[in-house]
Design a protein around this motif. Sequence first.
Motif, PDB file in Angstrom:
ATOM      1  N   LEU A 254       8.473  19.767  29.945  1.00  0.00           N
ATOM      2  CA  LEU A 254       8.481  19.734  31.402  1.00  0.00           C
ATOM      3  C   LEU A 254       7.042  19.782  31.899  1.00  0.00           C
ATOM      4  CD1 LEU A 254      11.397  22.243  32.134  1.00  0.00           C
ATOM      5  CD2 LEU A 254      11.472  19.752  32.271  1.00  0.00           C
ATOM      6  N   LEU A 255       6.670  18.795  32.706  1.00  0.00           N
ATOM      7  CA  LEU A 255       5.311  18.763  33.244  1.00  0.00           C
ATOM      8  C   LEU A 255       5.122  19.846  34.299  1.00  0.00           C
ATOM      9  CD1 LEU A 255       4.953  14.889  33.608  1.00  0.00           C
ATOM     10  CD2 LEU A 255       4.154  16.333  31.743  1.00  0.00           C
ATOM     11  N   LEU A 256       6.192  20.123  35.051  1.00  0.00           N
ATOM     12  CA  LEU A 256       6.230  21.245  35.996  1.00  0.00           C
ATOM     13  C   LEU A 256       7.529  21.984  35.753  1.00  0.00           C
ATOM     14  CD1 LEU A 256       5.114  19.491  39.328  1.00  0.00           C
ATOM     15  CD2 LEU A 256       3.715  21.018  37.907  1.00  0.00           C
ATOM     16  N   ASP A 257       7.503  23.312  35.753  1.00  0.00           N
ATOM     17  CA  ASP A 257       8.693  24.094  35.437  1.00  0.00           C
ATOM     18  C   ASP A 257       8.877  25.203  36.474  1.00  0.00           C
ATOM     19  OD1 ASP A 257      10.832  25.365  34.309  1.00  0.00           O
ATOM     20  OD2 ASP A 257       9.888  25.750  32.359  1.00  0.00           O
ATOM     21  N   ASP A 258       9.755  24.939  37.444  1.00  0.00           N
ATOM     22  CA  ASP A 258      10.158  25.946  38.434  1.00  0.00           C
ATOM     23  C   ASP A 258       8.953  26.507  39.200  1.00  0.00           C
ATOM     24  OD1 ASP A 258      12.051  27.409  39.808  1.00  0.00           O
ATOM     25  OD2 ASP A 258      11.988  29.097  38.420  1.00  0.00           O
ATOM     26  N   VAL A 259       8.148  25.625  39.760  1.00  0.00           N
ATOM     27  CA  VAL A 259       6.959  26.031  40.509  1.00  0.00           C
ATOM     28  C   VAL A 259       7.340  26.346  41.955  1.00  0.00           C
ATOM     29  CG1 VAL A 259       4.723  25.264  41.403  1.00  0.00           C
ATOM     30  CG2 VAL A 259       5.386  24.724  39.047  1.00  0.00           C
ATOM     31  N   SER A 260       6.996  27.544  42.411  1.00  0.00           N
ATOM     32  CA  SER A 260       7.321  27.971  43.774  1.00  0.00           C
ATOM     33  C   SER A 260       6.139  28.736  44.379  1.00  0.00           C
ATOM     34  CB  SER A 260       8.557  28.887  43.783  1.00  0.00           C
ATOM     35  OG  SER A 260       9.684  28.240  43.231  1.00  0.00           O
ATOM     36  N   PHE A 261       5.821  28.446  45.634  1.00  0.00           N
ATOM     37  CA  PHE A 261       4.792  29.206  46.353  1.00  0.00           C
ATOM     38  C   PHE A 261       4.834  28.820  47.833  1.00  0.00           C
ATOM     39  CE2 PHE A 261       2.707  25.373  44.710  1.00  0.00           C
ATOM     40  CZ  PHE A 261       2.130  24.843  45.850  1.00  0.00           C
ATOM     41  N   GLU A 262       4.146  29.609  48.648  1.00  0.00           N
ATOM     42  CA  GLU A 262       3.985  29.323  50.071  1.00  0.00           C
ATOM     43  C   GLU A 262       2.500  29.318  50.416  1.00  0.00           C
ATOM     44  OE1 GLU A 262       6.034  32.370  52.214  1.00  0.00           O
ATOM     45  OE2 GLU A 262       7.995  31.350  52.114  1.00  0.00           O
ATOM     46  N   ILE A 263       2.141  28.497  51.401  1.00  0.00           N
ATOM     47  CA  ILE A 263       0.794  28.554  51.972  1.00  0.00           C
ATOM     48  C   ILE A 263       0.958  28.731  53.478  1.00  0.00           C
ATOM     49  CG2 ILE A 263      -1.474  27.471  52.159  1.00  0.00           C
ATOM     50  CD1 ILE A 263      -0.791  25.648  49.880  1.00  0.00           C
ATOM     51  N   HIS A 264       0.250  29.702  54.040  1.00  0.00           N
ATOM     52  CA  HIS A 264       0.311  29.976  55.468  1.00  0.00           C
ATOM     53  C   HIS A 264      -0.788  29.228  56.212  1.00  0.00           C
ATOM     54  CE1 HIS A 264       2.518  33.326  53.669  1.00  0.00           C
ATOM     55  NE2 HIS A 264       3.118  33.490  54.838  1.00  0.00           N
ATOM     56  N   GLU A 265      -0.578  29.040  57.497  1.00  0.00           N
ATOM     57  CA  GLU A 265      -1.636  28.469  58.326  1.00  0.00           C
ATOM     58  C   GLU A 265      -2.863  29.386  58.254  1.00  0.00           C
ATOM     59  OE1 GLU A 265      -0.261  27.740  62.286  1.00  0.00           O
ATOM     60  OE2 GLU A 265       1.523  26.642  61.602  1.00  0.00           O
ATOM     61  N   GLY A 266      -4.037  28.786  58.130  1.00  0.00           N
ATOM     62  CA  GLY A 266      -5.264  29.568  58.027  1.00  0.00           C
ATOM     63  C   GLY A 266      -5.532  30.138  56.652  1.00  0.00           C
ATOM     64  N   GLU A 267      -4.808  29.650  55.636  1.00  0.00           N
ATOM     65  CA  GLU A 267      -4.945  30.182  54.273  1.00  0.00           C
ATOM     66  C   GLU A 267      -5.404  29.089  53.310  1.00  0.00           C
ATOM     67  OE1 GLU A 267      -2.276  32.467  50.817  1.00  0.00           O
ATOM     68  OE2 GLU A 267      -1.269  31.401  52.445  1.00  0.00           O
ATOM     69  N   ILE A 268      -6.286  29.465  52.404  1.00  0.00           N
ATOM     70  CA  ILE A 268      -6.630  28.602  51.272  1.00  0.00           C
ATOM     71  C   ILE A 268      -5.998  29.216  50.026  1.00  0.00           C
ATOM     72  CG2 ILE A 268      -8.468  27.672  49.813  1.00  0.00           C
ATOM     73  CD1 ILE A 268     -10.298  27.606  52.212  1.00  0.00           C
ATOM     74  N   LEU A 269      -5.052  28.492  49.438  1.00  0.00           N
ATOM     75  CA  LEU A 269      -4.437  28.911  48.177  1.00  0.00           C
ATOM     76  C   LEU A 269      -5.082  28.127  47.046  1.00  0.00           C
ATOM     77  CD1 LEU A 269      -2.250  30.324  46.422  1.00  0.00           C
ATOM     78  CD2 LEU A 269      -0.767  28.374  46.903  1.00  0.00           C
ATOM     79  N   GLY A 270      -5.728  28.823  46.118  1.00  0.00           N
ATOM     80  CA  GLY A 270      -6.385  28.169  44.991  1.00  0.00           C
ATOM     81  C   GLY A 270      -5.478  28.116  43.780  1.00  0.00           C
ATOM     82  N   ILE A 271      -5.437  26.969  43.127  1.00  0.00           N
ATOM     83  CA  ILE A 271      -4.694  26.801  41.867  1.00  0.00           C
ATOM     84  C   ILE A 271      -5.719  26.606  40.758  1.00  0.00           C
ATOM     85  CG2 ILE A 271      -3.041  25.426  40.564  1.00  0.00           C
ATOM     86  CD1 ILE A 271      -1.596  26.653  42.805  1.00  0.00           C
ATOM     87  N   ALA A 272      -5.744  27.558  39.807  1.00  0.00           N
ATOM     88  CA  ALA A 272      -6.680  27.481  38.684  1.00  0.00           C
ATOM     89  C   ALA A 272      -5.930  27.057  37.432  1.00  0.00           C
ATOM     90  CB  ALA A 272      -7.333  28.843  38.453  1.00  0.00           C
TER      91      ALA A 272
END
Length: 532
Positions: A297-315
Amino acid sequence: MSADTLATAKPAVELEGITKRFPGVVANHDIRITVRPGTVHAIVGENGAGKSTLMKILYGMQKPDEGTIKVDGAEVSFRTPSDAIGVGIGMVHQHFMLADNLTVLENIVLGAEPKKLGLLDTAAARTRITELAQTHGLRVDPDRLVEDLGVGDRQRVEILKVLYRGARILILDEPTAVLVPQEVEELFQNLRELKSDGLTVIFISHKLDEVLGIADAITVIRRGTTVASVNPADVTARQLAELMVGSELPTPETRESTVTDRVALTVAGVTMEADGHRPAANDATYLDRLRAEGARLLLDDVSFEIHEGEILGIAGVEGNGQSELIEAIMGIRPAHGSVELGGRDISGWSTLKRRESGIGYIPEDRHRQGLLLEASLWENRVLGHQTRSPARRGIWVNRRAARADTQRIVKDYDVRTPSVDTLALALSGGNQQKLIVGREMSGEPKLLIAAHPTRGVDVGAQAAIWDHLREARAAGLAVLLISADLDELIGLSDSLRVIYRGRLVAALDPSDITPERLGGYMTGAIAGTEES
């Protein structure tokens, strides 16, 4: 090579008075560089300073208008890269040039195959590759497929590829751009081995701390000409930055929080098979069966939220699902699960409709996905925005409005260009990137996907892009930031997630993480626990 030998040896490379002109611009002017043999010689400068043009000249991809090149004391003239290879110069490009479907051995010998009775002499190739790998500390498995290799291993294959062709002088273009700290240290150990074996390395980089850690000598290029040659022991990163751009070394540090309680993007249970196949419905039983069968599976059950005014970093180390996650959010590639933008389920929408609804996208490869290099800047401004103002007027492209808005981007984002009619290919990498950032920030997007937004750009352009991201965040933009620059991720992000083999494996606090620890999570050396 001993110190006495080095002192009396002829320079490995001498560039004298190198000048290269293009229509409307002088890329190099009176460049003078002397590279001693058996050393790592770094060349630094902001994008547009002329480094890329200079390396293309040294590797035979372009011919200088004026000046001379000497290799080992003898004057040379190159018409093609083959001529440069013929005198022992090899180049490892920033974007690796390997065939994923071939083995390490096949990639290394491609175009220089040893023959026996008209057939590939695999035994001779294996012996030579093994010998080179052992001599220079470059561990590889000749029989592995390149598609199964990590970034650090691929880079070693690229280095072996040029060594196999007899290179004694290696040009490395931004070699650490996609490496985590542990891989950088492995590369530096490899370079020290090469140096001790008498090879010469020309090291192009924007990461000044790394340059100071590996280089024996540094040449600074600014506005197309050499402005300083310095000993790394005599300068700091801050002083080096001032030589490059006339200002202090910028930092990506984000200060006060601007995160709101309004959710801009919700990604829930996004899963993607290796073949990209998607049944008619999101069938949980089907996915459970795939997992039970050990399917990839290239992606497996990926879940998250991003709020207005937020930077979410994926490492994550490249190849762990970052590209597929972007493709799922953008609707480029089918996936299970759901994607909501501002509370609306957009999972079934086309990529165009998602763009029109407020998703901006800075792609990871600006040449393949972000620009038409043979088109003008104003035509590139229209790309991806062709159905909206200012590009659209009825069924036609509004050229006047598109040109005027491109002029605004050029001014606001400091895109250095003679004209909005200039072809994108004539701009330096940093200026191409600033044009893309300006385009994607236009039209008040609700979400910005920024994939490696400062890859391959200089400290000046880097600082400008960071400032624009911070300003947009403060104005309420939600940003999904994917980057291989760990300082950038830690400094800009309000929250951090680590992706490993297609799963989010850790949720981390950017204010309480070091690049070294983050690299540990990214490589799986530190086991993370994902928070829901």
